[in-house]
Enzyme design. Structure first.
Site, mmCIF file in Angstrom:
data_model
loop_
_atom_site.group_PDB
_atom_site.id
_atom_site.type_symbol
_atom_site.label_atom_id
_atom_site.label_comp_id
_atom_site.label_asym_id
_atom_site.label_seq_id
_atom_site.Cartn_x
_atom_site.Cartn_y
_atom_site.Cartn_z
ATOM 1 N N LYS A 1 -22.366 4.524 -16.838
ATOM 2 C CA LYS A 1 -21.135 3.726 -17.026
ATOM 3 C C LYS A 1 -20.077 4.339 -16.109
ATOM 4 C CE LYS A 1 -17.435 3.397 -18.930
ATOM 5 N NZ LYS A 1 -16.169 3.225 -18.157
ATOM 6 N N GLU B 1 -14.090 2.136 -14.840
ATOM 7 C CA GLU B 1 -13.718 0.757 -14.525
ATOM 8 C C GLU B 1 -12.641 0.699 -13.437
ATOM 9 O OE1 GLU B 1 -13.125 2.501 -17.149
ATOM 10 O OE2 GLU B 1 -11.214 2.043 -18.107
ATOM 11 N N SER C 1 -11.069 12.750 -19.774
ATOM 12 C CA SER C 1 -9.968 13.513 -20.370
ATOM 13 C C SER C 1 -10.432 14.165 -21.679
ATOM 14 C CB SER C 1 -8.795 12.582 -20.625
ATOM 15 O OG SER C 1 -9.216 11.527 -21.476
ATOM 16 N N CYS D 1 -10.015 17.753 -11.260
ATOM 17 C CA CYS D 1 -10.076 18.566 -12.482
ATOM 18 C C CYS D 1 -10.001 20.048 -12.131
ATOM 19 C CB CYS D 1 -11.351 18.269 -13.256
ATOM 20 S SG CYS D 1 -12.810 18.826 -12.396
ATOM 21 N N GLU E 1 -1.679 18.137 -19.150
ATOM 22 C CA GLU E 1 -2.286 17.806 -17.850
ATOM 23 C C GLU E 1 -1.505 16.644 -17.231
ATOM 24 O OE1 GLU E 1 -6.299 16.116 -17.954
ATOM 25 O OE2 GLU E 1 -6.735 17.063 -16.033
#
Ligand code: NAD
Length: 490
Positions: A181, A184, A234, A289, A390
């Protein structure tokens, strides 16, 4: 832009064929630098997940029966395809994500790296097992590693090409089948990679892809025929994925968010350190990240950073990542730009000094791009929102500590612990930092502490939920289970 590299309406890839999603709702995907429409992505549904898992489940028995060498040969073919289409993959990555072409090289190359490591699966799997003869009189014992079935891979937006490839090559080379997946927000890199996977002639159902967002993720988490999930995103979503996989009895490795600290001592090589800090904090517009987002100047190093950083940040050239000379692209969306800008307001309100403010930057040729210039806060304290949360944008926070002890205390007090770096020429201080810091990826005079494909990749504390990291040997453990035989022949 090369329009041919994009598809108008993204489809799912299930059982070796391209199919429309069961959910007619599509959302447009734009180039974040130019605002151009690239195509649209379906929001997806649990029904799409059902179809993909059924195809993956059906393909598993025959796929696991192949020799590890036969499976690895598909990966050799994939590697060749990725090399042949390398430039296209860079272009797609830059157009859909916004990072520069140079940064896209890192993204695509790391995907190839992981395919190459997984090509060694016969030996890797052999070494992951164990044998001992004569465990009792006339009895031998072997422990082998076997694939488990269908695995799902869920990816974030910031490395469109690479992240699913931290997992897919290992999962299939060990004999499992997969459902991917993609994010998107950046579906096209994976569409192109799945077109290449299609060309290498894998048996239908070994690799499948379902596009969409939350409903697809939740469909995966609740599915009874999925053996395990590899997730990157996240921390709140990683925690949700981890909890649901526990409840539904799946294996899980969930890599979460980051707030990476760099510590600078005044015995560092100043030119190299500043260049590293700027590249780390501003590269990919801060959407890595592994980005250093807080830098602690120890003792006199604070004043030196305060003096040097604004000058170095002024040299960052913001623009459309395909244009020569551009060193930083836009952030992913208008919404994300607003979110990053809101942290600049919070930082000022909480008393930090905004010495470089990227909000006023305009890229004249691309007025619809989501550009932000580099921003720098000085006088940042650990309790401020900008030091705790973050931000995931081109914002660098500068903090002061009187000595290494204090710097370590500040870094270790943070609940996230993905990556961290120290800049020094003192071996003893560097060693101590590496041993004591909680972050699981540590750099010494390296701004982006990225493990290569044959070393484990993943953080600690609130940045990682699970046991086994991404990449290399740990993936073999994650994607297989041991079976121990105790054998006596009469
Ligand atoms: P995200 O958590 O919003 O999305 C990640 C994936 O989860 C996407 O596929 C998305 O569709 C899905 N998702 C989003 N919200 C969901 C929800 N409520 N329920 C179920 N699924 C949901 O992350 P992002 O914004 O795409 O990516 C940026 C984040 O990823 C940053 O926090 C970054 O630090 C992290 N990241 C971590 C690593 C690592 O190695 N630890 C690597 C890359 C990115």
């Amino acid at each position: 832009m090369n329009k041919k590299l994009f598809v108008e309406r993204v489809q799912n890839y299930i059982g070796g064929t391209w199919r429309d999603s069961a959910n007619p709702e599509h959302v447009p995907v734009h180039n974040p630098a130019t605002g151009e429409l690239l195509g649209s992505v379906p929001m997806g549904s649990a029904r799409d997940v059902d179809a993909a898992v059924a195809a993956a489940k059906a393909a598993f028995p025959a796929w696991r029966e192949l020799t590890a060498q036969a499976r690895a040969r598909y990966l050799f073919a994939l590697r060749e395809k990725m090399e042949q289409h390398y430039d296209e993959l860079l272009e797609i990555c830059t157009e859909e994500h916004g990072k520069t072409l140079e940064e896209s090289k890192g993204d695509v190359r790391r995907g190839v790296d992981n395919v190459e490591v997984a090509c060694g699966m016969p030996t890797l799997m052999m070494n992951a097992g164990s044998v001992l003869d004569q465990i009792a009189s006339g009895i031998d014992s072997t422990a082998i590693r076997q694939p488990m079935g269908v695995f799902a891979i869920i990816a974030p937006y910031n490395f469109p090409s690479m992240v699913p490839f931290w997992f897919l090559p290992y999962a299939i080379a060990t004999g499992n089948t997969v459902v991917v997946k993609p994010s998107e927000q950046v579906p096209f890199s994976q569409v192109r990679l799945f077109q290449l996977l299609d060309e290498i002639g894998l048996p239908p159902g070994v690799v499948n892809m379902v596009h969409g967002a939350r409903d697809v993720v939740n469909g995966i988490l609740e599915h009874q025929d999925i053996a395990g999930v590899s997730f990157v995103g996240s921390s709140p979503v990683a925690e949700h994925v981890y909890a649901r996989c526990g409840a539904t009895q799946k294996r899980v490795q969930a890599l979460g968010g980051a707030k990476n600290f760099g510590v600078v001592l005044d015995d560092c090589d100043w030119d190299k350190t500043v260049a590293n800090v700027v590249d780390s904090s501003m590269g990919c517009a801060g959407q890595r990240c592994l980005a250093l987002s807080v830098v602690i100047g120890v003792g006199k190093a604070y004043a030196e950073l305060e003096r040097r950083l604004p000058e170095a940040l002024a040299k960052v050239k913001v623009g459309y990542g395909v244009e020569p000379g551009v060193t930083m692209g836009p952030v992913i969306s208008a919404r994300h730009k607003e979110r990053v800008a809101s942290y600049l307001e919070k930082g000022v309100a909480e008393g930090a000094k905004l010495v470089v403010d990227g909000r006023s930057l305009r890229v004249g040729a691309h007025p619809r791009g989501h550009f932000l210039g580099p921003s720098l806060f000085t006088g940042v304290r650990p309790e401020m929102t900008i030091a705790r949360e973050e931000i995931f944008g081109p914002v660098l926070c500068l903090m002061q500590a009187k000595d290494l002890d204090e710097a370590l205390r500040i870094v270790k007090a943070h609940p996230l612990a993905n990556a961290s770096s120290i800049f020094t020429s003192h071996g003893g201080h560097a060693r101590r930092y590496c041993r004591d810091v909680d972050a699981a990826m540590v750099g010494v005079n390296i701004g982006v502490a990225a493990p290569m494909a044959y070393f484990g990749f993943g953080g600690a504390k609130g940045s990682f939920f699970g046991d086994l990291k991404a990449h290399g040997r740990e993936q073999i453990q994650f994607y297989t289970q041991t079976k121990t035989s105790i054998v006596r022949w009469w």
